[in-house]
Design a protein around this motif. Structure first.
Motif, PDB file in Angstrom:
ATOM      1  N   ILE A  83       0.178   0.725  14.825  1.00  0.00           N
ATOM      2  CA  ILE A  83       0.495   0.387  12.869  1.00  0.00           C
ATOM      3  C   ILE A  83       1.603   0.879  12.165  1.00  0.00           C
ATOM      4  O   ILE A  83       1.799   2.234  13.043  1.00  0.00           O
ATOM      5  N   ASN A  84       2.276   0.493  12.159  1.00  0.00           N
ATOM      6  CA  ASN A  84       4.045   1.415  11.695  1.00  0.00           C
ATOM      7  C   ASN A  84       3.711   1.778  10.205  1.00  0.00           C
ATOM      8  O   ASN A  84       3.708   1.193   9.183  1.00  0.00           O
ATOM      9  N   LEU A  85       4.409   3.042  10.069  1.00  0.00           N
ATOM     10  CA  LEU A  85       4.267   3.811   9.575  1.00  0.00           C
ATOM     11  C   LEU A  85       5.127   3.699   8.230  1.00  0.00           C
ATOM     12  O   LEU A  85       6.664   4.413   9.089  1.00  0.00           O
ATOM     13  N   ASN A  86       5.418   4.014   7.017  1.00  0.00           N
ATOM     14  CA  ASN A  86       6.575   4.322   6.824  1.00  0.00           C
ATOM     15  C   ASN A  86       6.556   5.468   5.570  1.00  0.00           C
ATOM     16  O   ASN A  86       6.277   5.350   4.571  1.00  0.00           O
ATOM     17  N   GLY A  87       7.342   6.400   6.335  1.00  0.00           N
ATOM     18  CA  GLY A  87       7.395   7.992   5.061  1.00  0.00           C
ATOM     19  C   GLY A  87       8.008   7.838   3.798  1.00  0.00           C
ATOM     20  O   GLY A  87       9.060   7.455   4.026  1.00  0.00           O
ATOM     21  N   PRO A 127       0.891  -0.571  -0.212  1.00  0.00           N
ATOM     22  CA  PRO A 127      -0.112  -0.250  -0.313  1.00  0.00           C
ATOM     23  C   PRO A 127       1.025   1.514   0.111  1.00  0.00           C
ATOM     24  O   PRO A 127       1.744   1.144   0.594  1.00  0.00           O
ATOM     25  N   ILE A 128       0.338   1.964  -0.431  1.00  0.00           N
ATOM     26  CA  ILE A 128       1.175   4.163  -1.151  1.00  0.00           C
ATOM     27  C   ILE A 128       0.138   4.314  -0.414  1.00  0.00           C
ATOM     28  O   ILE A 128      -1.061   4.553  -1.456  1.00  0.00           O
ATOM     29  N   ILE A 129      -0.535   5.394   0.272  1.00  0.00           N
ATOM     30  CA  ILE A 129      -1.080   6.137   0.997  1.00  0.00           C
ATOM     31  C   ILE A 129      -0.632   7.708   0.735  1.00  0.00           C
ATOM     32  O   ILE A 129       0.498   8.159   1.026  1.00  0.00           O
ATOM     33  N   GLY A 184       5.361  -4.659   2.210  1.00  0.00           N
ATOM     34  CA  GLY A 184       5.373  -5.288   3.267  1.00  0.00           C
ATOM     35  C   GLY A 184       5.301  -4.254   4.626  1.00  0.00           C
ATOM     36  O   GLY A 184       5.683  -5.118   5.733  1.00  0.00           O
ATOM     37  N   ARG A 185       5.146  -3.274   5.020  1.00  0.00           N
ATOM     38  CA  ARG A 185       5.042  -1.882   5.035  1.00  0.00           C
ATOM     39  C   ARG A 185       4.007  -0.573   4.650  1.00  0.00           C
ATOM     40  O   ARG A 185       3.580  -0.809   4.195  1.00  0.00           O
ATOM     41  N   VAL A 186       3.242  -0.307   5.424  1.00  0.00           N
ATOM     42  CA  VAL A 186       2.484   0.876   5.186  1.00  0.00           C
ATOM     43  C   VAL A 186       3.638   2.338   4.641  1.00  0.00           C
ATOM     44  O   VAL A 186       3.224   2.314   5.686  1.00  0.00           O
ATOM     45  N   ASN A 187       3.236   2.398   3.385  1.00  0.00           N
ATOM     46  CA  ASN A 187       3.453   3.779   3.034  1.00  0.00           C
ATOM     47  C   ASN A 187       2.869   4.482   3.036  1.00  0.00           C
ATOM     48  O   ASN A 187       1.858   4.823   2.145  1.00  0.00           O
ATOM     49  N   VAL A 188       3.498   5.815   3.595  1.00  0.00           N
ATOM     50  CA  VAL A 188       3.076   7.041   3.092  1.00  0.00           C
ATOM     51  C   VAL A 188       4.251   8.227   2.027  1.00  0.00           C
ATOM     52  O   VAL A 188       4.812   8.624   2.889  1.00  0.00           O
ATOM     53  N   LEU A 189       3.000   8.246   1.307  1.00  0.00           N
ATOM     54  CA  LEU A 189       3.920   9.122  -0.155  1.00  0.00           C
ATOM     55  C   LEU A 189       3.667  11.015   0.949  1.00  0.00           C
ATOM     56  O   LEU A 189       2.270  11.020   0.939  1.00  0.00           O
ATOM     57  N   ASN A 190       4.760  11.761   0.598  1.00  0.00           N
ATOM     58  CA  ASN A 190       4.293  12.320   1.484  1.00  0.00           C
ATOM     59  C   ASN A 190       3.770  13.605   0.800  1.00  0.00           C
ATOM     60  O   ASN A 190       4.868  14.132  -0.432  1.00  0.00           O
ATOM     61  N   CYS A 191       2.593  14.095   0.699  1.00  0.00           N
ATOM     62  CA  CYS A 191       2.223  14.862  -0.172  1.00  0.00           C
ATOM     63  C   CYS A 191       2.301  16.230  -0.638  1.00  0.00           C
ATOM     64  O   CYS A 191       1.727  17.155  -1.211  1.00  0.00           O
ATOM     65  N   TRP A 192       2.470  16.598   1.134  1.00  0.00           N
ATOM     66  CA  TRP A 192       2.538  17.924   1.886  1.00  0.00           C
ATOM     67  C   TRP A 192       3.498  17.688   2.757  1.00  0.00           C
ATOM     68  O   TRP A 192       3.934  17.198   3.125  1.00  0.00           O
ATOM     69  N   LYS A 193       4.089  18.975   3.132  1.00  0.00           N
ATOM     70  CA  LYS A 193       4.434  19.660   4.693  1.00  0.00           C
ATOM     71  C   LYS A 193       4.437  19.662   5.847  1.00  0.00           C
ATOM     72  O   LYS A 193       4.657  19.338   6.899  1.00  0.00           O
TER      73      LYS A 193
END
Length: 348
Positions: A59-63, A39-41, A73-82
Motif C-alpha cells: 500500500i502506498n501512503l501519502n503523508g 481516506p484521510i487517516i 485515489g491515495r491513502v492519505n495520512v495526516l501527521n498529527c504528531w512528529k
C-alpha cells in the motif's frame, strides 16, 4: 450533492497497540476502496509506515500536513504528531492512549469544520484514554459534547437496527435513568434517523421492556407499567408507529424483530448481546442524532490477536460503507426537504 468518490473519509486511528491500524491499512490495500472515498487517516506517516511494514502490506501512503493536501485515489495520512511511537501490539499503554485521543480530537475538529465529510473511528481502550483533559467513557460521549444534537448509540446491520435508551450505565442505575423525557428524546432521535439517514418514510419501532417479562404486572418491578408503557402510548398518539414494551427474552429468538425498522433496548447488553449474535461481525456502531456522520466497527481493540495479521476487516469495512451511504442519504433528504415536490431545478 457530493459524489461518493469525492467523499473525504476521516479515520481516527484508535489504540495503536490493538487491531485498528492493521484493519484500516488492510482495507485500503484493496485499491477499489479508493473509488468510493478519499481516506484521510489521522496519525503520522512514520507510525503508519511502521504498521505497513510490520504486516508487509502492499500500500502506498501519502503523508500530508493539512487536509487540503489530500489526494483522491491515495491513502492519505495526516501527521498529527512528529515523534516516533513505541508500538507493542497487545499491550495496554497509557502513552498509546494519548495518541488515540490526539487522533480523535483532530479528526473531530476536521469533522466540525467540514474538512472531512464522514468520521470512522477505530477502537480505543476506554481505560488508557482517561486523563485530566479527557474524562469520557468513550467516543460517543465526547462527540456528543463536540457536535450539535443529541447522540444515540445505534447498532446497524442488514435487516437489523438496535438503539439504546441507556448505554454505558451500571445495571443498578438503569431504571433510575429511564424517564419519560429520556424515552421521548431517544425515540425521536431514532425516528428522525430512520427517516433521514435510512430513507424509511413511516418507520415502525419496537421498544423492549426494562424488567424481565416487562414486570409481569408489577411482580418483577413496576417501571414498565408506570414509566415506559404510558410514555409509549403518548408517543403513539402523535402518529408515530411505536410499539411495546416487549419482553426482551423472547423478542429476538421469535424473529419478531424482523417486523420492525428499529428496536430500542432499555440498556446496553439487552440490545448489544442479540445484535452482535445476529450480525456475525458485520455490525456497525452509528452515532445517530448528531449533525455530522460518525460510524465505527462493532468490535474493540482485540489485544489478544493484535499484531498477528488475523483480524477480521468486515465490520470496519461495513462502517465505511454505512457512513458513506448515510452521508449521501442525508444530502438527498436535505435536498428533498428544500424541494419537497422533487422537481429538478435544471432548465429543460
Amino acid at each position: 450533492m457530493k459524489k461518493e468518490e469525492n467523499i473525504r473519509l476521516g479515520i481516527s486511528i484508535g489504540d495503536l497497540n490493538g487491531i485498528g491500524a492493521e484493519v484500516v491499512l488492510r482495507i485500503f490495500e484493496d485499491n477499489r476502496m479508493l473509488d468510493f472515498c478519499t481516506p484521510i487517516i489521522f496519525a503520522s506517516i512514520k507510525t503508519m509506515s511502521f504498521v505497513k511494514n510490520h504486516f508487509k502490506l502492499d500500500i502506498n501512503l501519502n503523508g500530508i500536513h493539512n487536509i487540503n493536501q489530500a489526494i483522491a485515489g491515495r491513502v492519505n495520512v495526516l501527521n498529527c504528531w512528529k515523534e516516533n511511537v513505541n508500538i507493542n501490539f497487545g499491550q495496554e499503554d497509557l502513552k498509546i492512549g494519548e495518541y488515540a485521543i490526539k487522533s480523535l480530537v483532530q479528526a473531530t475538529k476536521a469533522l466540525k469544520e467540514d474538512e472531512i465529510d464522514v468520521l470512522v473511528t477505530a477502537p480505543i481502550n476506554k481505560h488508557n484514554i482517561q486523563s485530566d483533559t479527557f474524562k469520557f467513557p468513550g467516543h460517543t460521549d465526547y462527540l456528543n459534547q463536540e457536535l450539535e444534537g443529541n447522540s444515540l448509540m445505534f447498532m446497524v446491520t442488514q435487516g437489523l437496527r438496535v438503539g439504546l435508551l441507556t448505554d454505558h450505565v451500571p445495571v443498578k442505575d438503569i431504571a433510575a435513568h429511564i424517564t419519560p423525557k429520556l424515552i421521548e428524546e431517544k425515540i425521536a432521535t431514532v425516528y428522525q434517523s430512520l427517516v433521514q439517514d435510512f430513507r424509511i418514510n413511516k418507520p415502525k419501532i419496537a421498544v423492549l421492556g426494562i424488567n424481565p417479562h416487562t414486570g409481569d404486572n408489577g411482580v418483577i418491578g413496576n417501571e414498565d407499567d408506570t414509566v415506559l408503557r404510558p410514555t409509549l402510548q403518548k408517543i403513539k398518539a402523535t402518529g408515530k408507529l411505536v410499539f411495546g414494551p416487549y419482553a426482551a427474552d423472547s423478542f429476538f429468538g421469535s424473529d419478531n424483530y424482523k417486523n420492525f425498522d428499529a428496536i430500542i433496548a432499555s440498556y446496553h447488553d439487552q440490545g448489544l448481546i442479540p445484535f452482535k449474535t445476529l450480525s456475525f461481525g458485520q455490525g456497525v456502531n452509528y452515532t445517530a442524532g448528531l449533525n455530522r456522520v460518525r460510524t465505527s466497527p462493532d468490535h474493540g481493540t482485540a489485544y489478544e490477536i493484535a499484531g498477528k495479521g488475523t483480524a477480521d476487516i468486515s465490520s470496519f469495512k461495513e462502517a465505511i460503507f454505512t457512513g458513506i451511504q448515510i452521508f449521501n442519504n442525508r444530502k438527498e433528504y436535505q435536498e428533498l426537504t428544500k424541494n419537497p415536490l422533487g422537481f429538478s431545478k435544471r432548465k429543460i
